[in-house]
Design an enzyme around this catalytic site. Structure first.
Site, PDB file in Angstrom:
ATOM      1  N   TYR B 261       0.625  -1.406  -0.051  1.00 55.25           N
ATOM      2  CA  TYR B 261      -0.352   0.141   0.424  1.00 55.25           C
ATOM      3  C   TYR B 261       1.075   1.448  -0.041  1.00 55.25           C
ATOM      4  CZ  TYR B 261      -3.131   3.947   2.072  1.00 55.25           C
ATOM      5  OH  TYR B 261      -3.754   4.853   1.553  1.00 55.25           O
ATOM      6  N   ASP B 296      -9.109  -2.904  -1.413  1.00 58.55           N
ATOM      7  CA  ASP B 296      -9.801  -1.771  -1.528  1.00 58.55           C
ATOM      8  C   ASP B 296      -9.029  -0.318  -2.858  1.00 58.55           C
ATOM      9  OD1 ASP B 296      -9.486  -1.516   1.772  1.00 58.55           O
ATOM     10  OD2 ASP B 296      -9.110   0.048   0.643  1.00 58.55           O
ATOM     11  N   LYS B 368     -11.664  -8.789   5.465  1.00 60.48           N
ATOM     12  CA  LYS B 368     -12.092  -7.492   5.232  1.00 60.48           C
ATOM     13  C   LYS B 368     -12.651  -6.957   3.928  1.00 60.48           C
ATOM     14  CE  LYS B 368     -10.096  -4.148   4.987  1.00 60.48           C
ATOM     15  NZ  LYS B 368      -8.761  -2.389   4.336  1.00 60.48           N
TER      16      LYS B 368
END
Lengths: 244, 538
Positions: B261, B296, B368
Site C-alpha cells: 500500500y 480496496d 475485510k
C-alpha cells in the site's frame, strides 16, 4: 418571485430535519427537539422519531414548516459559467488558437493524500464516460498524484512550461485546505510567476467565488466533469494567447 | 458455502504458486536489507520510548547517531553500550540524546557478551508482547466475543478524547471494531509522534499514549456492553514496524498492514516497504493482531469492473507475504471492496461474484470488506441504500470484517448520527439475511460463476506475468491501481541499508520462537443486549 419549499402542497414550506442533541433520552426529549425547531422559526413541527442513540445522545427526525421564501433572481454571485464544448471541439479550438499542445500539470498538494478528484479530471479514463485530460490529443497533461509539495508542483509547471496548473483538495479538517491553497498562491507570487499560469482549484469544498478570493482564476466544486474543466482551460488559454 | 461457486482448482493452484514465487523472490531482498525504522522498532522493543527536548523520539536520535553502524544492526553496539555503562536501555538512549554517550563499533572481544545479552533482552521484549496477548485472550473470555461479521467503524476527530467519546457511542450502537483514522500525512513522517494529542487533520495522531487512552476507553465500554471491543490503527507508512511495536504493547487488535500500500498510494520506496512490512508483520503475528490489507484502494483509482482482478492477485501476494511473516490465517484480513459503479446494470450481481470468489479463495481468513466510496453521492438517502446493498453482499458472501459505509461518505467525517444510522442499516441487513446464503445455490455456468472464474483467470495471468518480470518491475510498470513507481524513487529510500555479514538483530529469532497460536475465544454476545434504543423512543 418568492419560492417556498415544496413538500406535499405547493408553497407549504415543509422541511425535513435530522440532527442529534447531546441530551439523554427522557419523556420530554420530543418536546426538546420540537421547541428547538420552533426557536429556529419553524412551525407545525412534527417529531417523527426521537431516540437514544447512546445514553447521552438523542437523534431526531422531524418536519417543520417555514413561511420564509426566496427570490432566485435576487441571488447574485461570482459563478463560473463554462461554455461547455465537446471533446472534438475542444481539441480543435486548441489546435486553431494555440497551434501547439496545451500543457497542464495537476496534483493534490501538500498533506492531501486523495487523488480521486484529480484522477477523475485528468486520468485517461476520466469519470462516468467522460474522458480525462490525458486523453485529449491536443493536451499535454501530467497528473502528479497526491501529497505533492507546492514547491515541487511549481517546479514541474515551470520545467514543462505549463499553461495551466490544476490543484485538488479533497480532505480537509479545520480548514487545512485553505492553508495549502494560500500557500501555493503565495509561492507563485513570491516567484513572480503567478500570471504565467491559469490557476485552477477543484474539490468538494470549493466554489468559484471562494477560489477567486484565494487568488485562483477559477474554482470547480463537486460534480465537475472533465469536459467542463477542459472547455474552461481551452477557452481561457486561447483567450490569453489572443491578448498577447 | 465454500464450494458454492465451481472454481477452476488448477487455476487457483497456479495463482498460489506464482504468488509464492513472487514473495520468495522479495523475501531474498528482505533478508539482505534493513531500514532505519526497522532498527528504531528494535530499540522500541528494547523498551525505549520518549523524546528529547525538541520532541525528537529517542529512538530516532540513537539511530541517526549510529547511521554508519546500521548495516550491522543497532542492537549489538547499543547493548554493548548498556554493558559498558551498566545502564538500562532507556538510560543509554537518554545518554546518547544528551550527547554524553556515543555508539561505537563493537570490537571482536566484546561481541559475544553483547549478543548474549541482546538475545536475552529480545526474549524479554517478546515476553512483554506475549503478556499483552494473554491479557486480550483473558478479556475476550471474560467479556464476550461479538458475533461475526465484525461491525467496523472509524473515528477521526483529531482529538483523542473526543475520539474516545465517539468510539464509546459507536460501540453502544453496535460497533465491534473502532479504527482511529490517522491525521493526514502521518504516514509520511519518518518518526512516531509522542504523547496524547488533541489536534489533527482528518484524523488523530497514532501515538503510544493515544493508543493507551483509546484502549482504556474501549475496555470500559466493552465491559459495560459485555462484548470485547477491538481497536484498530495503521501500521503503515514510513514507520510500519515501530507502530506495530506500539500496537503490540498497547493491545491493539487490528492493524492496517499491507505489503504494498505505501509503495502504491504513498509513494514510499518499494525496497524499504518490503523490508518494513516484514518486521511489522512478525510483530503483529506475535501479538495476535489481525492485519488488514488495502486492496480496496486499488479500486478508487482503477475501475472496479475492469480491474477487479488486480485485487484478487494482490490478495494472493499479501497472503504469501503474511504467511512468510508467521501470521496465521485467522490473522490475515485480506481486503477487497464494493466499488463497481452503481449505475452499471447488475452491479450487485458482479459484486457478489467478486466477493464470493475471494471468500472461496481464502477460506479461514477474516476478509475485510470495504464499502463504496468512489461513487457515493451527495444524496445521502441514495447513499444509504447503496450501503445497504454493500451490507447485503457482505453477509451473503460471508465476509467477516465489515467496514461500514457512511451515508455522508462523500461529504465529511461521520457525524455521531451517521455512525449510528450506518450501524442500524448493517445490523438490520445482517440479521434479516443471516441464513440466506445457506438457502440458495449459484446457477452453474451463470453470470456469477462466469465472472468469478474470469476474474480468477485474469488474476492468475497477472500473477504469472509479475512472477516473470519480478515484483519490483511490476510496480514500476503500474500493474496495481494504475500507479507506477520507481524502485529507487519515493520516500524513505535513504533509510534502506544492505546488511553486512555481521548483521545482528535477535528480535527476528525471538519473535519466531515458541509462538502462541489461535484466536481468542469467548462466549458469543447475544444480539440486542446492547442499548439499541428500542425501548427509549418517542
Amino acid at each position: 418571485m418568492l419560492v417556498h419549499p415544496y413538500g406535499d402542497t405547493r408553497d407549504d414550506g415543509v422541511i425535513q430535519f435530522s440532527f442529534t442533541l447531546p441530551v439523554s433520552y427522557s419523556v420530554k426529549a420530543a418536546d426538546v427537539g420540537k421547541q428547538f425547531l420552533e426557536k429556529l422559526g419553524f412551525h407545525s413541527v412534527a417529531v417523527a422519531e426521537c431516540k437514544a442513540i447512546d445514553p447521552e445522545y438523542t437523534l431526531y427526525v422531524a418536519y417543520g414548516r417555514t413561511d420564509i421564501g426566496i427570490d432566485p433572481d435576487e441571488v447574485k454571485g461570482d459563478y463560473l459559467e463554462v461554455d461547455e464544448m465537446d471533446y472534438y471541439a475542444i481539441n480543435a479550438l486548441i489546435k486553431a488558437k494555440l497551434g501547439r499542445k496545451l500543457r497542464v500539470v495537476g496534483a493534490a498538494v501538500e498533506s492531501d493524500a486523495h487523488t480521486v478528484g484529480i484522477d477523475a479530471i485528468m486520468n485517461m479514463k476520466g469519470f462516468a464516460g467522460d474522458y480525462g485530460l490525458e486523453r485529449y490529443p491536443e493536451m499535454d497533461a501530467l497528473n502528479m498524484g497526491s501529497q505533492i509539495p507546492c514547491a515541487q508542483l511549481l517546479r514541474t509547471a515551470l520545467d514543462r512550461d505549463a499553461d495551466a496548473i490544476l490543484v485538488s483538495q479533497i480532505v480537509t479538517q479545520k480548514n487545512i485546505h485553505v492553508q495549502h491553497l494560500t500557500q501555493l498562491v503565495e509561492l507563485l507570487e513570491a516567484e513572480g510567476v503567478r500570471e504565467r499560469f491559469v490557476l485552477v482549484v477543484g474539490g468538494p469544498r470549493i466554489n468559484n467565488a471562494f477560489a477567486k478570493e484565494l487568488g485562483y482564476d477559477a474554482g470547480f466544486g463537486p460534480r465537475t466533469t472533465p469536459l467542463e474543466v477542459a472547455s474552461f482551460l481551452a477557452q481561457e488559454v486561447a483567450r490569453r494567447s489572443a491578448d498577447v | 458455502m465454500n464450494d458454492a461457486l465451481r472454481l477452476n482448482a488448477e487455476t487457483v493452484a497456479r495463482a498460489r504458486a506464482a504468488a509464492n514465487a513472487i514473495a520468495d523472490d522479495i523475501q531474498q531482498h528482505i533478508e539482505e536489507h534493513t531500514t532505519d525504522t526497522t532498527e528504531r522498532a528494535t530499540l522500541r522493543l528494547l523498551g525505549i520510548a520518549g523524546v528529547n527536548e525538541i520532541d525528537v523520539p529517542l529512538v530516532n536520535v540513537v539511530v541517526e547517531q549510529a547511521r554508519d553502524l546500521l548495516p550491522g544492526g543497532i542492537t549489538r553496539p547499543f547493548v554493548d553500550l548498556m554493558l559498558r555503562t551498566g545502564r538500562t536501555a532507556l538510560e543509554v538512549a537518554a545518554g546518547v540524546a544528551a550527547g554524553e554517550l556515543r555508539l561505537e563499533p563493537v570490537p571482536a572481544e566484546r561481541r559475544e557478551a553483547a549478543e548474549v545479552r541482546g538475545r536475552k533482552l529480545a526474549r524479554d521484549g517478546v515476553a512483554r508482547i506475549d503478556a499483552v496477548r494473554r491479557r486480550r485472550n483473558e478479556l475476550v473470555t471474560e467479556v464476550g466475543e461479538p458475533v461475526k461479521p465484525y461491525v467496523y467503524v472509524i473515528v477521526a476527530t483529531g482529538n483523542i478524547y473526543e475520539d474516545a467519546a465517539q468510539a464509546k457511542a459507536a460501540a453502544r450502537a453496535g460497533a465491534d471494531v473502532i479504527a482511529v483514522i490517522r491525521t493526514t500525512a502521518q504516514s509520511l513522517l519518518d518518526y512516531v509522534p509522542y504523547g496524547e494529542t488533541t489536534e489533527g487533520f482528518g484524523g488523530t495522531y497514532a501515538t503510544q499514549e493515544n493508543f493507551r487512552l483509546m484502549r482504556a476507553a474501549l475496555d470500559e465500554v466493552g465491559a459495560e456492553l459485555g462484548r470485547y471491543i477491538r481497536l484498530c490503527n495503521y501500521a503503515s507508512g514510513l514507520c510500519m514496524p515501530e507502530i506495530a511495536t506500539m500496537g503490540a504493547l498497547e493491545r491493539l487488535d487490528m492493524m492496517l498492514n499491507d505489503s504494498m500500500y505505501g509503495i502504491i498510494f504513498r509513494n514510499i520506496n518499494m525496497q524499504r516497504t518490503f523490508v518494513d512490512q516484514y518486521l511489522s508483520r512478525l510483530i503483529n503475528a506475535r501479538a495476535g493482531i489481525i492485519i488488514n490489507t488495502g486492496e480496496d484502494n486499488y479500486l478508487t483509482t482503477a475501475d472496479a469492473f475492469e480491474k477487479g482482478y488486480t485485487v484478487v492477485s494482490s490478495d494472493f501476494i499479501n497472503e504469501a507475504f503474511a504467511l512468510r511473516a508467521n501470521l496465521e490465517p485467522w490473522q490475515i484480513g485480506l481486503g477487497h471492496a464494493f466499488e463497481i459503479d452503481p449505475s452499471k446494470p447488475d452491479q450487485v450481481v458482479y459484486q457478489i461474484a467478486d466477493a464470493q470468489l475471494i471468500r472461496q479463495l481464502f477460506p479461514g481468513y477474516p476478509l475485510k470488506y470495504m464499502p463504496p466510496t468512489k461513487y457515493m453521492p451527495g444524496d445521502i438517502f441514495q447513499g444509504h441504500i447503496i450501503d445497504g446493498m454493500f451490507n447485503f453482499t457482505g453477509i451473503f458472501t460471508g465476509q467477516e470484517i465489515m467496514l461500514l459505509g457512511m451515508l455522508t461518505e462523500a461529504l465529511h467525517t461521520p457525524l455521531l448520527q451517521d455512525r449510528y444510522l450506518s450501524i442500524k442499516n448493517a445490523k438490520y441487513v445482517f440479521e434479516s439475511c443471516r441464513d440466506l446464503a445457506a438457502e440458495v445455490t449459484f446457477r452453474p455456468g451463470g453470470m456469477i460463476e462466469q465472472r468469478a472464474n474470469d476474474q480468477l483467470e485474469k488474476a492468475t495471468k497477472q500473477l504469472e506475468h509479475v512472477r516473470h518480470i519480478g515484483l519490483f518491475k511490476a510496480l514500476e510498470d503500474g500493474e496495481f491501481a494504475d500507479v507506477k513507481r520507481d524502485p529507487r524513487g519515493g520516500r524513505g529510500f535513504e533509510g534502506v541499508f544492505k546488511v553486512g555479514a555481521d548483521y545482528f538483530n535477535p528480535f527476528f529469532g525471538a519473535l519466531l520462537e515458541g509462538r502462541m497460536s489461535g484466536a481468542p475465544a469467548g462466549p458469543a454476545t447475544v444480539e440486542g443486549s446492547s442499548n439499541d434504543g428500542g425501548e427509549q423512543r418517542c
